[in-house]
Design a protein around this motif. Sequence first.
Motif, short mmCIF file in Angstrom:
data_model
loop_
_atom_site.label_atom_id
_atom_site.label_comp_id
_atom_site.label_asym_id
_atom_site.label_seq_id
_atom_site.Cartn_x
_atom_site.Cartn_y
_atom_site.Cartn_z
N SER A 158 -40.71 43.41 -42.69
CA SER A 158 -39.92 42.47 -43.48
C SER A 158 -39.43 41.30 -42.62
N ILE A 159 -39.06 41.59 -41.38
CA ILE A 159 -38.65 40.51 -40.48
C ILE A 159 -39.83 39.58 -40.24
N ASP A 160 -41.00 40.16 -40.00
CA ASP A 160 -42.23 39.37 -39.81
C ASP A 160 -42.49 38.46 -41.02
N ALA A 203 -37.37 49.46 -50.28
CA ALA A 203 -36.00 49.34 -50.78
C ALA A 203 -34.99 49.75 -49.70
N LEU A 204 -35.29 50.82 -48.96
CA LEU A 204 -34.41 51.24 -47.87
C LEU A 204 -34.35 50.18 -46.78
N ALA A 205 -35.50 49.59 -46.45
CA ALA A 205 -35.56 48.54 -45.43
C ALA A 205 -34.74 47.33 -45.89
N SER A 206 -34.90 46.98 -47.15
CA SER A 206 -34.16 45.84 -47.70
C SER A 206 -32.65 46.10 -47.64
N ASP A 207 -32.24 47.31 -47.99
CA ASP A 207 -30.81 47.67 -47.93
C ASP A 207 -30.30 47.59 -46.49
N TRP A 208 -31.09 48.10 -45.55
CA TRP A 208 -30.70 48.09 -44.14
C TRP A 208 -30.53 46.65 -43.66
N LEU A 209 -31.50 45.82 -43.98
CA LEU A 209 -31.45 44.41 -43.56
C LEU A 209 -30.28 43.68 -44.21
N ARG A 210 -30.06 43.92 -45.49
CA ARG A 210 -28.95 43.29 -46.19
C ARG A 210 -27.62 43.71 -45.55
N GLY A 211 -27.53 44.97 -45.16
CA GLY A 211 -26.33 45.47 -44.50
C GLY A 211 -26.09 44.82 -43.14
N ARG A 212 -27.14 44.30 -42.53
CA ARG A 212 -27.03 43.61 -41.25
C ARG A 212 -26.90 42.10 -41.42
N GLY A 213 -26.87 41.62 -42.66
CA GLY A 213 -26.64 40.20 -42.89
C GLY A 213 -27.82 39.39 -43.36
N ALA A 214 -28.97 40.01 -43.56
CA ALA A 214 -30.14 39.26 -44.03
C ALA A 214 -29.96 38.92 -45.51
N VAL A 215 -30.38 37.72 -45.87
CA VAL A 215 -30.33 37.25 -47.25
C VAL A 215 -31.73 36.79 -47.62
N VAL A 216 -32.25 37.31 -48.74
CA VAL A 216 -33.58 36.93 -49.18
C VAL A 216 -33.65 35.42 -49.35
N GLY A 217 -34.70 34.82 -48.78
CA GLY A 217 -34.90 33.38 -48.87
C GLY A 217 -34.27 32.60 -47.73
N ALA A 218 -33.48 33.27 -46.89
CA ALA A 218 -32.83 32.58 -45.76
C ALA A 218 -33.35 33.21 -44.46
N GLN A 219 -34.15 32.45 -43.73
CA GLN A 219 -34.77 32.96 -42.51
C GLN A 219 -33.77 33.34 -41.43
N ALA A 220 -32.69 32.62 -41.33
CA ALA A 220 -31.77 32.77 -40.20
C ALA A 220 -31.33 34.22 -39.99
N GLY A 221 -30.98 34.89 -41.05
CA GLY A 221 -30.52 36.28 -40.93
C GLY A 221 -31.60 37.21 -40.42
N TYR A 222 -32.80 37.06 -40.94
CA TYR A 222 -33.92 37.89 -40.50
C TYR A 222 -34.26 37.61 -39.04
N CYS A 223 -34.25 36.33 -38.67
CA CYS A 223 -34.56 35.96 -37.29
C CYS A 223 -33.51 36.51 -36.33
N LYS A 224 -32.25 36.41 -36.72
CA LYS A 224 -31.16 36.93 -35.88
C LYS A 224 -31.32 38.43 -35.66
#
Length: 138
Positions: free
Chosen positions: A46-48, A97-118
């Motif tokens: 998902s980060i990729d 879905a679990l990966a998405s929840d984990w990422l969202r819990g760490r601050g990732a927002v769908v459509g916003a690269q910054a959170g995923y990159c961080k």
Amino acid sequence: MTRSILGIALCALTIPALAAPALALEPINTEKHINETLLQGFIADSIDDNCDSISARKLRALSELNSLRNYALEKGYSSQEVKAFVTSKTEKARARALASDWLRGRGAVVGAQAGYCKIGQEEIAKDSLIGQLLRFDG
């Protein structure tokens, strides 16, 4: 008498079916190590997909999957069980879905690269399995 017990024990060790009764394995989709490792792979994927400056290390991911497959087989899961699990659309959706929840819990927002990159940068810096499955581009 001792000789008989020793003989039976040695015989049992050489015949896999007698060495130990087949223990009921937990369903593969609840086995902790397998699921945690796959979850980390889905997180890295998902980060990729969501960060242009980080990409997946595909050969490393393939190596990890092969190791995980061998682990499952050594635990006693059949090749068919492993294949059915990793190709199941239901299991893939659950893992995503679990990966998405984990990422969202760490601050990732769908459509916003910054959170995923961080998150990707942090995981690479920590040398976690997620980080090992990723690399910085250029």
